[in-house]
Design an enzyme around this catalytic site. Structure first.
Site, PDB file in Angstrom:
ATOM      1  N   LYS A 124       0.373  -1.397  -0.233  1.00 41.54           N
ATOM      2  CA  LYS A 124       0.291   0.735   0.062  1.00 41.54           C
ATOM      3  C   LYS A 124       1.292   1.501  -0.053  1.00 41.54           C
ATOM      4  CE  LYS A 124      -3.840   2.002   2.109  1.00 41.54           C
ATOM      5  NZ  LYS A 124      -3.734   3.271   1.897  1.00 41.54           N
TER       6      LYS A 124
ATOM      7  N   LYS B 233      -7.174  -3.361   3.218  1.00 41.15           N
ATOM      8  CA  LYS B 233      -5.964  -2.313   3.093  1.00 41.15           C
ATOM      9  C   LYS B 233      -5.779  -3.381   4.873  1.00 41.15           C
ATOM     10  CE  LYS B 233      -8.935   1.545   4.063  1.00 41.15           C
ATOM     11  NZ  LYS B 233      -9.081   3.088   4.802  1.00 41.15           N
TER      12      LYS B 233
END
Ligand code: ATP
Length: 580
Positions: free
Chosen positions: A249, A429
């Protein structure tokens, strides 16, 4: 329809604050319009002549609009300026003066005539364009009736602000077609794929609700971006989506890239999360796309992140974000080169990929990016990607990402589709902050502020109230009042932005306890990312939850007011926190 009839609707809408009343007024208006009139009217209602993602700005400052007014009315400039200052509203001032000088030139212009002229004014460029803009606006002022001129001059000054969002227009479309709001989800789905409110309205009028399912992505119209759910362990991820693709990420900014090449002519458009056309900001990314993408037409996404060419390491967000600027673009591009980590494909050579499984989208994406493996020369690269089904390996991968200075990882469901505008479980996430009990930041709306005492009075703001969106009540509920922890620069930014958005009354969709009432209310627009130590239950904050030790992480200009964290997400975060 004549513009004067539309102005009467503008006036009615301006004077009501209830969302339901605005919706029914809009639906009533839309029912009276032809498809083409509806399309243009929706832009005008938003104070624009084109959909909001198209970067066409009027380029007329208040001074220039005043020149057009005094030219039209043939009155003394300083006299007009003095009087309009007293009224505090240029729109009302021109209306007032127009009433005094009944004009022989008044014609009942239609919506389409007026839109066409305004469009020409907006797109005029070049040497003599200011003169052209003044003359044309002045001509329109002469031809329109007093009430119409009130709204006309607000358009080039971006002061229309009738106080409703795109969502209210979607509701009104549903009312227009079906007499209630039940068709809204279907219409909203189409809008997520093609967020051009005018176009959606025209198609609804022309072809009916069935056509909504057929709405396709189109190059140069951004698709509303998909978002990720959050979890905080490898095990939870595998329990939720099974074997998945794990990607780093990156903490930069997300870009949606639209590219087409025809007869050796290539066009690239870059859009931010908030659908802003940011093409002009990133000439290096454009060059990279033109050189490295092999496709006739493509829409794909990636995260752009700054990197240090000498060490090859990634830069923290605070440095990358310096690339978001209006001036000195070329110079900054040299200092902070970007890499575009590409991670999704939405459309390729006439084929819509959003309904395809992730693995298929990724496979196609791999075929269109040409990278030479040269860290310095490749601007567009593929986000690295490993398939995993072992929670322990996911945790290890996460630790490595953190050690590399990344934000965490994103897990992608292998057969998950791309869901425009949705936060779903197809992407998860996994971020962790070791310093606080909650492992993510919260995106809040700035709802109002207090003047404050002491040092803070220097900035005009002592504390500001923030809230999140409660989907069930369709209202913003408060979670914190923040009075410390901002740098001087941040206080100044907040004050500057708030000034432009002040609202005389508390917006209808703000749900605020008496104890949290603010000195000044701000219309929904500014989104801030807040970090807090803990989420606690609260009797005074209307979310029922409050943020403990909240501090500003950053302004989220890339988010729209509809993109704040929701109450149900905050409740989930509380559950996660209790596990820690
Ligand atoms: P956050 O505040 O955690 O960045 P967000 O609310 O901005 O999240 P989310 O959709 O919740 O947005 O998180 C996903 C964001 O992470 C994406 O919008 C994108 O900008 C960024 N991102 C970084 N790397 C990736 C990746 N490999 N795949 C997808 N998104 C990525």
């Amino acid at each position: 329809m004549k513009f004067v009839e539309l102005a009467a609707y503008f006036e009615k809408i301006e004077h009501v604050s209830s969302r339901l009343t605005i919706t029914s007024l809009l639906a009533e208006l839309f029912n009276k319009l032809s498809p083409e009139e509806l399309e243009k009217t929706v832009y005008l209602l938003q104070g624009k002549v084109v959909p909001s993602f198209q970067k066409i700005e009027f380029g007329m400052a208040e001074k220039t609009v005043i020149k057009a007014i005094v030219l039209a009315l043939n009155i003394d400039k300083s006299y007009f300026e003095k009087e309009s200052k007293k009224m505090g509203d240029l729109g009302k001032a021109v209306e007032f003066f127009k009433k005094q000088f009944i004009s022989f030139e008044e014609k009942a212009l239609t919506i389409l005539d007026t839109h066409k002229e305004l469009y020409k004014i907006a797109v005029a460029g070049g040497d003599k364009s200011q003169e052209y803009k003044i003359n044309s606006l002045s001509f329109l002022i002469r031809q329109l009736d007093p009430l119409s001129t009130r709204y006309l001059v607000r358009i080039p000054l971006a002061l229309m602000r009738l106080g409703f969002s795109d969502m209210t227009v979607l509701d009104a479309y549903s009312w227009m077609i079906g007499g209630d709001k039940t068709l809204r989800p279907l219409i909203e789905h189409a809008y997520h794929v093609r967020p051009d409110l005018g176009y959606i309205g025209r198609i609804l009028k022309e072809k009916g609700i069935k056509e909504m399912q057929k709405i396709q992505p189109v190059i140069c119209t951004p698709i509303i971006m998909m978002r990720a759910e959050r979890l905080s362990s490898g095990k939870e991820i595998i329990d939720q989506i099974g074997e998945c693709a794990i990607e780093p990420k990156y903490d930069g900014f997300r870009l949606q890239i639209h590219y087409k090449k025809e007869n050796n002519k290539a066009e690239v458009r870059l859009f931010s999360r908030s659908l802003e056309d940011v093409t002009y900001m990133y000439p290096d990314v454009i060059e990279g796309v033109k050189k490295q993408i092999i496709a006739k037409e493509i829409i794909f996404e990636g995260e752009a992140i700054g990197f240090d060419p000498t060490t090859g390491s990634f830069l923290p967000f605070q440095e990358t974000v310096q690339r978001k600027r209006k001036y000195d673009i070329i110079q900054k591009a040299k200092e902070i080169p970007l890499k575009l980590f590409s991670f999704d494909l939405l459309y390729l050579n006439g084929i819509n990929y959003i309904h395809e499984p992730f693995v298929e989208r990724r496979k196609q994406l791999e075929t269109v990016i040409q990278a030479k493996g040269d860290v310095l020369k490749d601007i567009v690269v593929l986000a690295p990607h490993i398939l995993m089904k072992d929670p322990v390996k996911i945790e290890k991968n996460f630790d490595t990402a953190i050690a590399q200075g990344l934000e965490g990882i994103i897990a992608k469901k292998l057969n998950g589709t791309y869901q425009p505008g949705a936060r779903g479980w197809n992407w998860i996430k996994f971020k962790r902050s070791y310093s606080s009990k909650i492992n993510d930041t919260i995106d809040c709306l700035v709802m109002g502020y207090d003047f404050g005492k002491g040092k803070r009075t220097d900035f005009g703001i002592g504390a500001f109230l923030v809230g999140i969106f409660d989907k069930r009540q369709e209202k913003y509920a408060t979670v914190a009042k923040i009075g410390t922890g901002l740098t001087d620069e941040e206080w100044r930014t907040l004050e500057l932005r708030s000034k432009k958005l002040e609202s005389k009354i508390k917006p209808d969709n703000y749900y605020v306890d008496k104890q949290m009432v603010c000195d000044v209310w701000i219309s929904p627009s500014i989104v801030v990312e807040i970090r807090a130590d803990e989420i606690t239950k609260s009797p005074v904050h209307t979310a029922g939850l409050a943020l403990r030790f909240p501090r500003l992480e950053r302004f989220r200009d890339d988010k729209r007011e509809t993109d704040t964290t929701t109450l149900s997400e905050l409740k989930k975060m509380l559950i996660e926190q209790e596990k820690v």
